[in-house]
Design an enzyme around this catalytic site. Sequence first.
Site, PDB file in Angstrom:
ATOM      1  N   SER A 152       0.829  -1.196   0.000  1.00 47.45           N
ATOM      2  CA  SER A 152       0.000   0.000   0.000  1.00 47.45           C
ATOM      3  C   SER A 152       0.864   1.247   0.000  1.00 47.45           C
ATOM      4  O   SER A 152       2.055   1.199   0.303  1.00 47.45           O
ATOM      5  CB  SER A 152      -0.898   0.015   1.245  1.00 47.45           C
ATOM      6  OG  SER A 152      -0.124   0.291   2.408  1.00 47.45           O
ATOM      7  N   ASP A 153       0.255   2.368  -0.312  1.00 45.19           N
ATOM      8  CA  ASP A 153       0.855   3.663  -0.027  1.00 45.19           C
ATOM      9  C   ASP A 153       0.398   4.069   1.371  1.00 45.19           C
ATOM     10  O   ASP A 153      -0.431   3.389   1.996  1.00 45.19           O
ATOM     11  CB  ASP A 153       0.424   4.694  -1.075  1.00 45.19           C
ATOM     12  CG  ASP A 153       1.439   5.824  -1.235  1.00 45.19           C
ATOM     13  OD1 ASP A 153       2.212   6.073  -0.297  1.00 45.19           O
ATOM     14  OD2 ASP A 153       1.429   6.461  -2.306  1.00 45.19           O
ATOM     15  N   ASP A 154       0.913   5.163   1.879  1.00 49.96           N
ATOM     16  CA  ASP A 154       0.563   5.621   3.214  1.00 49.96           C
ATOM     17  C   ASP A 154      -0.869   6.156   3.215  1.00 49.96           C
ATOM     18  O   ASP A 154      -1.119   7.282   2.815  1.00 49.96           O
ATOM     19  CB  ASP A 154       1.541   6.718   3.649  1.00 49.96           C
ATOM     20  CG  ASP A 154       1.252   7.255   5.034  1.00 49.96           C
ATOM     21  OD1 ASP A 154       0.392   6.688   5.723  1.00 49.96           O
ATOM     22  OD2 ASP A 154       1.890   8.249   5.424  1.00 49.96           O
ATOM     23  N   GLY A 155      -1.796   5.316   3.650  1.00 46.71           N
ATOM     24  CA  GLY A 155      -3.191   5.720   3.674  1.00 46.71           C
ATOM     25  C   GLY A 155      -4.016   5.192   2.524  1.00 46.71           C
ATOM     26  O   GLY A 155      -5.204   5.523   2.417  1.00 46.71           O
ATOM     27  N   SER A 156      -3.456   4.366   1.649  1.00 45.94           N
ATOM     28  CA  SER A 156      -4.233   3.873   0.502  1.00 45.94           C
ATOM     29  C   SER A 156      -4.921   2.550   0.781  1.00 45.94           C
ATOM     30  O   SER A 156      -5.664   2.057  -0.072  1.00 45.94           O
ATOM     31  CB  SER A 156      -3.328   3.732  -0.735  1.00 45.94           C
ATOM     32  OG  SER A 156      -2.392   2.686  -0.570  1.00 45.94           O
TER      33      SER A 156
END
Length: 944
Positions: free
Chosen positions: A280-284
Amino acid sequence: MLALLMSFLVLSSLSKGQDTEGYLYTPRISQGYGNWSAAYEKAHAFVCQLTLTEKVNLTTQTGSGDSNNYTIGIIPRLNFRGLALDDSPTGVRSADYSSAYAAGLNLAMSWDRELMFLQSYGNGAEHKAKGINAAFAPVCGPLGRAPEGGRIWESYSPDPYLSGIAFGLSIAGMQAGGTIAIGKHFVLYEQEHFRQVEEWNDYGLAANITMNITEPYSSNADDRTLHELYLFPWYDAVYSGMAGVMCSYNQLNNTQACQNNHLLNDILKGEMGFQGFVVSDDGSQHSGVLSALAGMDMTIPGETSPNGQDGAGISFWGPNLTLSVLNGSVPEWRLDDMANRIMAAYFYLGEDMNFPELNFAEGTLATYGYEFPRASGDFQQINFHVDVRDDHATIIRNVGANSIVMLKNTNNALPLKAPKQLAIIGEDAGPSMYGPNGCSDRGCDNGTLAMGWGSGSTNFPYLVDPLMAIQMRALQDRTVVQYVLNNYDAPLIDSVVQQADACIVFGNADSGEGYIEVGGNYGDRNNLTLWLGTDELISEVAGNCSNTVVVIHAPGPIIMETWIENPNITAVLFAGLPGQESGNSLVDVLYGAVNPSGKLPWTIGKAREDYGTDILYNPNGPVPQIDFTEALFIDYRHFDEAGIEPRFEFGFGMSYTTFEYSNLQIEYLATPSSIVPSTGQTTVNPSICPSTSLNPADYTFPASISSLPFYIYPYLNENLTYTSNPAAPSPSIIPEAGGAQGGNPSLYDILYRISFTLQNTGGVAGQEVSQLYLELGNDEPVRQLRGFNKTMLQAGQSETVTIDVRRRDVTIWDVISQDWVEVTSLGTTIAVSVGASSRNLLLNGTIAAQSPASGPISDFMPTGTVTFDTPVPPMTSVMSAVVGPTTLISSSIPATTSPVQQASDGQPQQGLGSPVQQISDGQVQQPTAVQQISDGQVQATTAS
């Protein structure tokens, strides 16, 4: 206490075992294609030693800012120290004694395969030397649909072929340097506005833009556009052995990218044969169970919200993933595959062999500090200040010089020849008053611009500004140099430029990631003009100096119409964002030590409206909808289709010499034929490792460990009870379009060889980027780049240049068969053109059709409406057999009248039976007032 309470509530919500939702998902299990086989054997042996919680540790980072040491995969029992991950494509983020590389944009502007590889190799080597196992780089999302896009400077080009070559070579280079390359962002992540709910709503602009948002924006694209344009470069990256992929913030056709089964399982891991892990990305990440089943393998930094801002230490995974395996919501083999993929990437890069230990802390440059800063625990040395730069400055300087695009050069104004007096004008010429790293993550525009802002930035070890480099050269030539760095002091500027033989005026525009706002620009640029009054500054200088040279540093296209035709403007150089050697690279070109050879990787239009695409600046609903109705026609493809004359076309760039093209030859190397589909394979009830204990008492917090606050552990609360309902694994099918790393192997067969003679007809040595364009018919763009070659020739020298054409370069995507089809098999004769740019095509030929014409294989949807193609691959029958006949209501995007309705995650659905409602994560829901899914997320019933 709050963290513990929230963790308990999330755990409690997961206590219900998964019912039939999991059957909608088709996780892929890889045994390791080709040269991945040995890595998978090692990974299998390693993972099968692990307990359930140790496997979970490999998937879940420990949280934001919790540790200045290893943050994922720490397994003390086996003396496995864990993995270290970091940004960025321009260098090791937040470190010292590391290089600040040129932007991905400049690699594309160079059109130089060797430099693409060498810079990426240096970046990978520096990450490794700092102890970073995996780098969040390189970038090919955004592709560049809109020229105002905030992060297009991190990427390459809106042309999929050029981006594919650059992306593939960057992956190969970084991994040859020794670190896992995690390509990002997958996929259709084309703007910063509305990418995150917390980020956008926290800006507090709702009063001015109508509303806050409730979900990230959805990029809505048809299947053919997705494959031929936005996925095209990712095939090259997977083919090059990419070991990691970062899924993006946005939704894709109204399903979150990181829980989109069709995107991650069917396309990336199935059709494209991706062997590594998805992070994931940060918050995805927006769900627990669903993201695991949809194909995500790792979550960073671990929390449910960006940087843990809605609850530090609260994770969809961690203890929740442990419980999800115990209660059957996530099959144990899916967790095994997640861990296998992560460790296979580790072994594939040989990181088990003398890999350097992590020697810096990402959050601070202080030598000493807490290893666990949130808990103020273990004060020790955390930064060892290891210098990893080697001789990479030479590569950075070469990239900067060879990527400069000369757009104008009247009467050979350049190169400079020891001018008696120079005037250097503009803030962009000199140093920032705050120093090169004075603004966090480069989030300001002060002084010369050599890098955009955001997580794709890094610290400069130094920054050679243009004024400094020009003055050093002036010392050799005994040139008088005067300068004004204030853009608005017109009287002083006028007096200085009137004395000069040549006046060099500098201007810039900036952009970056959406969490930083600069001058009212929320990541994406608000316009395509120069910043800080530079357009007016250029006109002011040109009004008083008959030999004005303009130098631009910018992340993308700039509108130049107010000054470009001024006869006193004798030369224009576009330098992109060239990194730490910016001034030196520029001086190399200004004085002729390097003959400019850069070419535009996008089009410079005469007006913003000419591009046909733009940023959605105001949300059109609580879940913003961005409809890619332009389909394949972005950048030069749109200009060609719409008959719009650009200011400077795609592929344009001038030289200090001239070139002549002649003698086009087209050689048929293999007989084109239909692509041989791969054999479909189904895996039922897969078994990767022997089953581990499913007793929750075995996974409670060990008494031997002291718990740190806000640190994400994989352990369960004591005395936890749950309902077990083990999930049956879904079949895993390799689509016909897949079959190996990078997709069907036959896509990479060389079918044709294009050759021609190139001669340097000028008086100095120089490099020319010869470009091959094909016209494929079948509703395709008028011309598409399908090859290029950068050739160095001495004055008067000629050389035969060859460009190979792969099968995939002459195929288009058929949404019905869900496969690639060669256009010659459709009766299409391919027009072949070679030249110096997309509109300066000097040689022409054809490749003959191979069968009677049958017309286009599929049509795009009508203008002004967005619908989704409804392919029927083999999985339809499988889905129907498992779930039973259903009719799924489509997303809120207007749909055409069709007997078969399309689910928002792109999965084919049977058009039978009674209505069952569909939510944006692709899960079938019973038509009750409030619905509950197995990861504890409450969903209200939805309507079409």
